[in-house]
Design an enzyme around this catalytic site. Structure first.
Site, PDB file in Angstrom:
ATOM      1  N   CYS A  29      -4.434   0.728  -2.238  1.00 25.79           N
ATOM      2  CA  CYS A  29      -4.126  -0.355  -1.428  1.00 25.79           C
ATOM      3  C   CYS A  29      -2.857  -1.469  -2.252  1.00 25.79           C
ATOM      4  O   CYS A  29      -2.800  -1.383  -3.288  1.00 25.79           O
ATOM      5  CB  CYS A  29      -5.357  -1.279  -1.324  1.00 25.79           C
ATOM      6  SG  CYS A  29      -6.550  -0.408  -0.719  1.00 25.79           S
TER       7      CYS A  29
ATOM      8  N   GLU B 172       0.286   5.493   0.803  1.00 21.67           N
ATOM      9  CA  GLU B 172      -0.893   6.518   1.357  1.00 21.67           C
ATOM     10  C   GLU B 172      -0.285   7.675   0.630  1.00 21.67           C
ATOM     11  O   GLU B 172       0.658   7.773   0.454  1.00 21.67           O
ATOM     12  CB  GLU B 172      -0.499   6.345   2.754  1.00 21.67           C
ATOM     13  CG  GLU B 172      -1.317   5.107   3.524  1.00 21.67           C
ATOM     14  CD  GLU B 172      -1.237   5.361   4.839  1.00 21.67           C
ATOM     15  OE1 GLU B 172      -1.889   4.535   5.489  1.00 21.67           O
ATOM     16  OE2 GLU B 172      -0.616   6.173   5.452  1.00 21.67           O
TER      17      GLU B 172
ATOM     18  N   GLU C 116      -3.219  -4.627  -2.707  1.00 18.62           N
ATOM     19  CA  GLU C 116      -3.811  -5.378  -3.842  1.00 18.62           C
ATOM     20  C   GLU C 116      -3.822  -4.620  -5.164  1.00 18.62           C
ATOM     21  O   GLU C 116      -3.672  -5.215  -6.236  1.00 18.62           O
ATOM     22  CB  GLU C 116      -5.384  -5.814  -3.500  1.00 18.62           C
ATOM     23  CG  GLU C 116      -5.349  -6.594  -2.002  1.00 18.62           C
ATOM     24  CD  GLU C 116      -5.741  -5.723  -1.079  1.00 18.62           C
ATOM     25  OE1 GLU C 116      -4.912  -5.000  -0.646  1.00 18.62           O
ATOM     26  OE2 GLU C 116      -6.754  -6.140   0.033  1.00 18.62           O
TER      27      GLU C 116
ATOM     28  N   ASN D  95       0.893  -1.365  -0.287  1.00 18.78           N
ATOM     29  CA  ASN D  95      -0.082  -0.053   0.134  1.00 18.78           C
ATOM     30  C   ASN D  95       0.983   1.194   0.017  1.00 18.78           C
ATOM     31  O   ASN D  95       1.740   1.491   0.474  1.00 18.78           O
ATOM     32  CB  ASN D  95      -0.987   0.082   1.182  1.00 18.78           C
ATOM     33  CG  ASN D  95      -0.253  -0.025   2.649  1.00 18.78           C
ATOM     34  OD1 ASN D  95       0.683  -0.817   2.569  1.00 18.78           O
ATOM     35  ND2 ASN D  95      -0.903   0.768   3.589  1.00 18.78           N
TER      36      ASN D  95
END
Length: 135
Positions: A56, A47, A58, A45
């Site tokens: 994210c 941010e 994924e 991830n």
């Protein structure tokens, strides 16, 4: 299928987790996608101070794989420091339903990598809206 086992996929996600960029939440997540040919693509991830721009693990792994021409996924592993692991968020579930609908989803807590929980994409996002609905 492939010779990679789920424990190896979880381990790859755990290693990817160490590369997460999460200065605001300090919630580090790693993901690993497994292709039918046995290739593993990882992501972590990332941010942003503008939380809506955060991506994210994924999705990072999925976008890396797709933009490298890989699209036949059999499994995805997600590792985070969370009791029983962290399942993919709604946005990740939607993208998995579109690009990896038949993949097994495996999650683990980074503190207990041997305790793996298994889901299907359909179980996480039943009756998903996909391109098939567009005709």
């Amino acid at each position: 299928m492939t010779k990679i086992n789920i424990e190896q996929l979880i381990q790859a996600a755990a290693q990817a987790r160490q590369l997460a960029v999460a200065p605001y939440s300090n919630f580090l997540v790693g993901a690993a996608l497994l292709t039918r040919t046995g290739e593993i693509i990882t992501g972590a991830n990332v941010e942003s101070a503008s939380y809506g721009l955060t991506c994210c693990a994924e999705r990072v792994a999925l976008f890396k794989a797709l933009t490298d021409g890989k699209n036949d996924f059999v499994a995805v592993a997600v590792v985070a420091k969370a009791p029983d692991g962290a399942t993919p968020c709604g946005a990740c579930r939607q993208l998995l339903a579109e690009y990896a609908p038949n993949a097994g989803v495996f999650v683990a807590d980074s503190r207990a990598l041997k305790k793996i929980h298994r889901y299907t994409v359909a179980k996480l996002l039943p009756r998903a809206f996909t391109g098939d609905a567009l005709g």
